[in-house]
Every structure is written in structure tokens, then in C-alpha cells.
Design an enzyme around this catalytic site. Sequence first.
Site, mmCIF file in Angstrom:
data_model
loop_
_atom_site.group_PDB
_atom_site.id
_atom_site.type_symbol
_atom_site.label_atom_id
_atom_site.label_comp_id
_atom_site.label_asym_id
_atom_site.label_seq_id
_atom_site.Cartn_x
_atom_site.Cartn_y
_atom_site.Cartn_z
ATOM 1 N N HIS A 1 157.488 -129.611 77.999
ATOM 2 C CA HIS A 1 158.690 -128.770 78.140
ATOM 3 C C HIS A 1 159.217 -128.493 76.734
ATOM 4 C CE1 HIS A 1 162.102 -126.953 79.923
ATOM 5 N NE2 HIS A 1 162.767 -128.008 80.372
ATOM 6 N N HIS B 1 152.492 -120.844 80.684
ATOM 7 C CA HIS B 1 153.827 -120.973 81.260
ATOM 8 C C HIS B 1 153.713 -120.922 82.773
ATOM 9 C CE1 HIS B 1 158.097 -120.370 81.965
ATOM 10 N NE2 HIS B 1 158.265 -120.816 80.739
ATOM 11 N N ASP C 1 157.668 -121.576 72.426
ATOM 12 C CA ASP C 1 157.517 -122.671 71.473
ATOM 13 C C ASP C 1 156.425 -122.430 70.430
ATOM 14 O OD1 ASP C 1 159.505 -124.381 72.498
ATOM 15 O OD2 ASP C 1 158.230 -124.794 74.210
HETATM 16 N N1 CMC Z 1 145.984 -125.128 76.961
HETATM 17 C C1 CMC Z 1 144.826 -125.165 77.665
HETATM 18 N N2 CMC Z 1 144.722 -124.982 78.982
HETATM 19 C C2 CMC Z 1 145.853 -124.736 79.643
HETATM 20 C C3 CMC Z 1 147.107 -124.666 78.981
HETATM 21 C C4 CMC Z 1 147.134 -124.871 77.600
HETATM 22 N N3 CMC Z 1 148.290 -124.818 76.931
HETATM 23 N N4 CMC Z 1 148.073 -124.422 79.885
HETATM 24 C C5 CMC Z 1 147.463 -124.328 81.077
HETATM 25 N N5 CMC Z 1 146.118 -124.513 80.913
HETATM 26 C C6 CMC Z 1 145.082 -124.428 81.960
HETATM 27 C C7 CMC Z 1 145.112 -125.663 82.843
HETATM 28 O O1 CMC Z 1 144.263 -126.671 82.350
HETATM 29 C C8 CMC Z 1 144.644 -125.086 84.154
HETATM 30 O O2 CMC Z 1 143.249 -124.897 84.059
HETATM 31 P P1 CMC Z 1 142.306 -125.124 85.348
HETATM 32 O O3 CMC Z 1 142.734 -124.074 86.328
HETATM 33 O O4 CMC Z 1 140.927 -124.971 84.826
HETATM 34 O O5 CMC Z 1 142.619 -126.518 85.837
HETATM 35 C C9 CMC Z 1 145.276 -123.702 84.193
HETATM 36 O O6 CMC Z 1 145.427 -123.335 82.811
HETATM 37 C C10 CMC Z 1 146.612 -123.662 84.900
HETATM 38 O O7 CMC Z 1 147.498 -124.559 84.227
HETATM 39 P P2 CMC Z 1 148.540 -125.515 84.923
HETATM 40 O O8 CMC Z 1 148.616 -126.806 84.157
HETATM 41 O O9 CMC Z 1 148.256 -125.597 86.391
HETATM 42 O O10 CMC Z 1 149.876 -124.687 84.743
HETATM 43 P P3 CMC Z 1 151.351 -125.217 84.946
HETATM 44 O O11 CMC Z 1 152.131 -124.060 85.394
HETATM 45 O O12 CMC Z 1 151.375 -126.449 85.791
HETATM 46 O O13 CMC Z 1 151.779 -125.676 83.476
HETATM 47 C C11 CMC Z 1 152.589 -125.606 81.274
HETATM 48 C C12 CMC Z 1 152.531 -124.897 82.636
HETATM 49 C C13 CMC Z 1 153.605 -124.880 80.392
HETATM 50 C C14 CMC Z 1 153.066 -127.053 81.456
HETATM 51 C C15 CMC Z 1 151.183 -125.580 80.652
HETATM 52 O O14 CMC Z 1 150.769 -124.242 80.458
HETATM 53 C C16 CMC Z 1 151.108 -126.361 79.342
HETATM 54 O O15 CMC Z 1 150.901 -127.574 79.361
HETATM 55 N N6 CMC Z 1 151.295 -125.670 78.159
HETATM 56 C C17 CMC Z 1 151.336 -126.361 76.906
HETATM 57 C C18 CMC Z 1 152.710 -126.990 76.705
HETATM 58 C C19 CMC Z 1 153.747 -125.950 76.370
HETATM 59 O O16 CMC Z 1 153.557 -125.078 75.537
HETATM 60 N N7 CMC Z 1 154.911 -126.083 77.015
HETATM 61 C C20 CMC Z 1 156.058 -125.205 76.776
HETATM 62 C C21 CMC Z 1 156.371 -124.342 77.967
HETATM 63 S S1 CMC Z 1 157.536 -123.042 77.564
HETATM 64 C C22 CMC Z 1 158.985 -123.777 77.090
HETATM 65 C C23 CMC Z 1 159.544 -124.788 78.007
HETATM 66 O O17 CMC Z 1 159.435 -124.685 79.228
HETATM 67 O O18 CMC Z 1 160.131 -125.727 77.523
#
Ligand code: CMC
Length: 455
Positions: free
Chosen positions: A292, A331, A387
Site C-alpha cells: 500500500h 493497481h 508510487d
Molecule cells: N509486479 C509483478 N507482477 C504483478 C505486480 C507487480 N507489481 N502486480 C500484480 N502483479 C501480477 C500478479 O502476480 C498477478 O499475476 P498472476 O495472474 O500471474 O498471478 C496479477 O498481476 C494480478 O495481480 P494481483 O496481485 O492479483 O492484483 P491485486 O489487485 O491483488 O494487487 C497490488 C494490487 C497493488 C497490491 C499489486 O499490483 C502490487 O503488489 N503492486 C506492487 C506494490 C505497489 O506498487 N503498491 C502500491 C499500490 S498504489 C498506492 C496505494 O494503494 O497505496
Amino acid sequence: MSTDSASIDTASTDTSSADATSSHDGAASSLTIRDNRTGAEYDVPVVDGTVRAADLAKIKAADDGTGIAVYDPGFVNTASCRSSITFIDGDKGVLEYRGYPIEQLAEHSTYLEVAYLLIHGELPNQQQCQAWEHQITFHTFVHENVKGFMEGFRYDAHPMGMLLASVGALSTFYPESRNISDEHVRNMQVIRMIAKMPTLGAWAFRHAQGKPYIYPDNDLGYAANFLSMLFKMSEQRFEADPRLEKALEVLFILHADHEQNCSTNAVRSVGSSQDPYSAIAAGIGALFGPLHGGANEAVLKMLRRIGSVDQVPDFIEGVKNSNERLMGFGHRVYKNYDPRAKIIKKATDDVFEVTGVNPLLKIAVELEKIALEDEYFVSRKLYPNVDFYSGLIYEALSFPPEMFTVLFAIPRTSGWLAQWLELVDDPEQKIARPKQIYTGARTRDYLPRDQRWSA
Ligand code: CMC
């Protein structure tokens, strides 16, 4: 179809219908659910694209059953409230506060005006604006004992931990704050928290540096006062570069609210048991983590670890092999682009004009270029989020990575508080209490210690 299933059909003419029933007549804009366990059919009203989970609870296989519940880890497809604060269209990359596009607010407004908008629902007129700025400015000081206990943290305490603890502790200074049914009391806590957050954040920063804490300067604006408390040394008055002050205002506006994200959900959840300082402290706790608000700190550390542009392809391979995560990408809601990331990218240029270009920028740009073309990221709709570039600006402004999430928490406080006020005023809201699907053992006989230990 298995007997343990339900089939769903939608009827959509216009207005909503009555309660869920076991008959199928007269439903408009409703969902028809056939329970294959019993053969019964139910019409469940669809309002604003949602069905009420309570209506599903009426679908029972036996008279004593608890009915159908919704299983949704991470609340991926569950609305927890009705809200009129922030609108997001993730597919189109739209973000609006109270209907105003984020791009216009970032260009023309100030953070305090936006905070007023979030809290009160409208932009302030001149008189309202002056009164609001006056109130916020004159509540920036904290009780001297707050300073005392902040000084008690270890020299290397993470500033987010310090912020979290000190906001929680503020409730002990304002015991009347729990009287949340009194509108005046509620408004006082809103003003106090928005006003004091920069003071606490700046002191957490000075603490890590071993420098004396600087008191607020009530003649300065919100961002300028914050910069003064962060960086002032022996000069009479700290004069921030107006371009940096403006960049900070823009960053504050972009971070002010983001509807029902992890930390806002924490604020609403804890706030539902009715203590405002604990609710905001919970929001800070939720924001801390790297998935987050902590992502901006993680981005900077990731860029440093990559080290140079020629290492980027190897790093991208690591991400695709699931050995790494590309922090600052992806996201839950934005599946096209994050409009905040676009504005921040532009702000980086303005800041670097003053501070000089951050050498990590080249690595970030290369990462973004490769990722935006690569099938792995394209097929998963992974784009830079807020971010990805904010950390580069923060570093250029001389903040260590540990401070980045504090810089997110300070402006998000107004959004959290707007959401908390909305919660308190919403007659439909109750104490948050999700269900579970219990998967553990049942009704076992207790084995006394001597029998267990000897076995
Ligand atoms: N790098 C690599 N792969 C990713 C990433 C990433 N940053 N984000 C998502 N994926 C992949 C994930 O592994 C999954 O792949 P598969 O379908 O093969 O299993 C697919 O994309 C869907 O991802 P998810 O984890 O189901 O998506 P989510 O909606 O649960 O998670 C997230 C969203 C923001 C937690 C995630 O994208 C992430 O961890 N990003 C990196 C951390 C980040 O930048 N966070 C800040 C978010 S914006 C500001 C805030 O909210 O504070």
C-alpha cells in the site's frame, strides 16, 4: 449442475423491486436466483449494480440454516458503503474528488482547499477558506508532553511507527473526542488531526536525524510550515523554494483520498467502534505496508538495488519468474493508467529543475519503457501507479525512503477523516464484523497438560 449450487439470471427493466421472495413474479432490475438444493427461486433487487448480502442470507437450504453468504477475500468485489467523496473509473483512468477531476484540482487548488472539499463536500468560498486555514494553522501545536514521548523513541525508530503511535496517543489528550454524536466535537478532531499531522511527521523525521524538533510557524502556509519544521536550522525563518512548496502541495492533493483502499477500509472498520484517533492510527498502520503506501519506499529501495540501466532486463526477467515484484506497478482498480502517476511524472520535471536530476530516474524510465511493452505486464494490465515516481521526488527533496510513507499519510488524513465523518453520519452503517468460513476442528475434549506432555 450439482445440488449444492445456485443458478443466476438477471432481469433488468427499470426500478428496484421488493424484498427477496421465494416466487419469481414482478421483479424489475433484479436478479433471479434458483437454489438447486431446494428448487426455490428468489428475486433479489439490483440497486446501483449491487445486491444486498442480507438478501442472499434469505436463501436457505433448511429452516435453521444461516443462508448464503458472500466469500470475498480482499473485498475484491464487495461494496462496504455508499460514498459521495471520491469517484474512480479504473478502466478509463478517472479520479475525481466530490466530482472535481484530480487534474484540475492539482493544477489550480491548494491542499487545504482540497481537504475542505473532501470534508465538507464543496469548495470553500473566501470566508470559509480563510476561517478553515485559520483553524488549521492555529491547531498545529501539540501538547508539550507529546514531544516528550516522541523523544523517547529509539534513535533509529521508523518514522511511520512514530507517527502511528503518536496519533494513537493523541486520543489520551482529547478524551472528549469519543463523544462522536456531538458534531462540534467531531469537527474539532478533524481540525486537530489535519493540523497536527505535519508537526508529528516532521518531528519523526528530525528525531531520526538527531536534530531538535522545530515548532510550527503559524505565519506559514500548510506545506511551507511543514518544510520549515523539517529543514529549519538556525536561520530566523526557513524560506522554501516556491517550486518545491508547490510540488509538495500537488503531491498532497494527489494523495488526499482514494475511496475504499486498504487504509480507508481500516479507518472505517476501526472507526465503526467509534474512537476517531484509533481509527486514523489504524489507517496509518494499514498504509505502512509495502503493498500500500509503503510501496514508494519499496520503489526507491528497488531502484537502488537494480543499480544501473543495464541491469533492468535481468530484473524484469526476475519479475516474470516471480522472484521479484515490480514495486510501483499494478493497481487493484486502475487497469489502464493511474491518473496520479501522470501528474507526478510532470511534477518530477519541475522538482528536478530545482534539485538536479535524480540519477535513479534513468533506471525508472527504462523499467517503465520495458514493462509497458512486455507481454507479462500488458496482459495483466500493470501500469505505473502513484508510487512509481513519487519516491524520486521525495528523494530529490532530501527525504530518506523511510519518510516517504509519512508524506503519504499526512495528506491522506483529510480523506480518512472525510470517510470517517461519512461513516458516522450513515444510518446504514454498523460496527464492521465480517463473516468467516470456519475450517478448523470442532468440539474436542480438552487434554490436561500432564496427559499431553507425557504422550
Ligand atoms: N509486479 C509483478 N507482477 C504483478 C505486480 C507487480 N507489481 N502486480 C500484480 N502483479 C501480477 C500478479 O502476480 C498477478 O499475476 P498472476 O495472474 O500471474 O498471478 C496479477 O498481476 C494480478 O495481480 P494481483 O496481485 O492479483 O492484483 P491485486 O489487485 O491483488 O494487487 C497490488 C494490487 C497493488 C497490491 C499489486 O499490483 C502490487 O503488489 N503492486 C506492487 C506494490 C505497489 O506498487 N503498491 C502500491 C499500490 S498504489 C498506492 C496505494 O494503494 O497505496
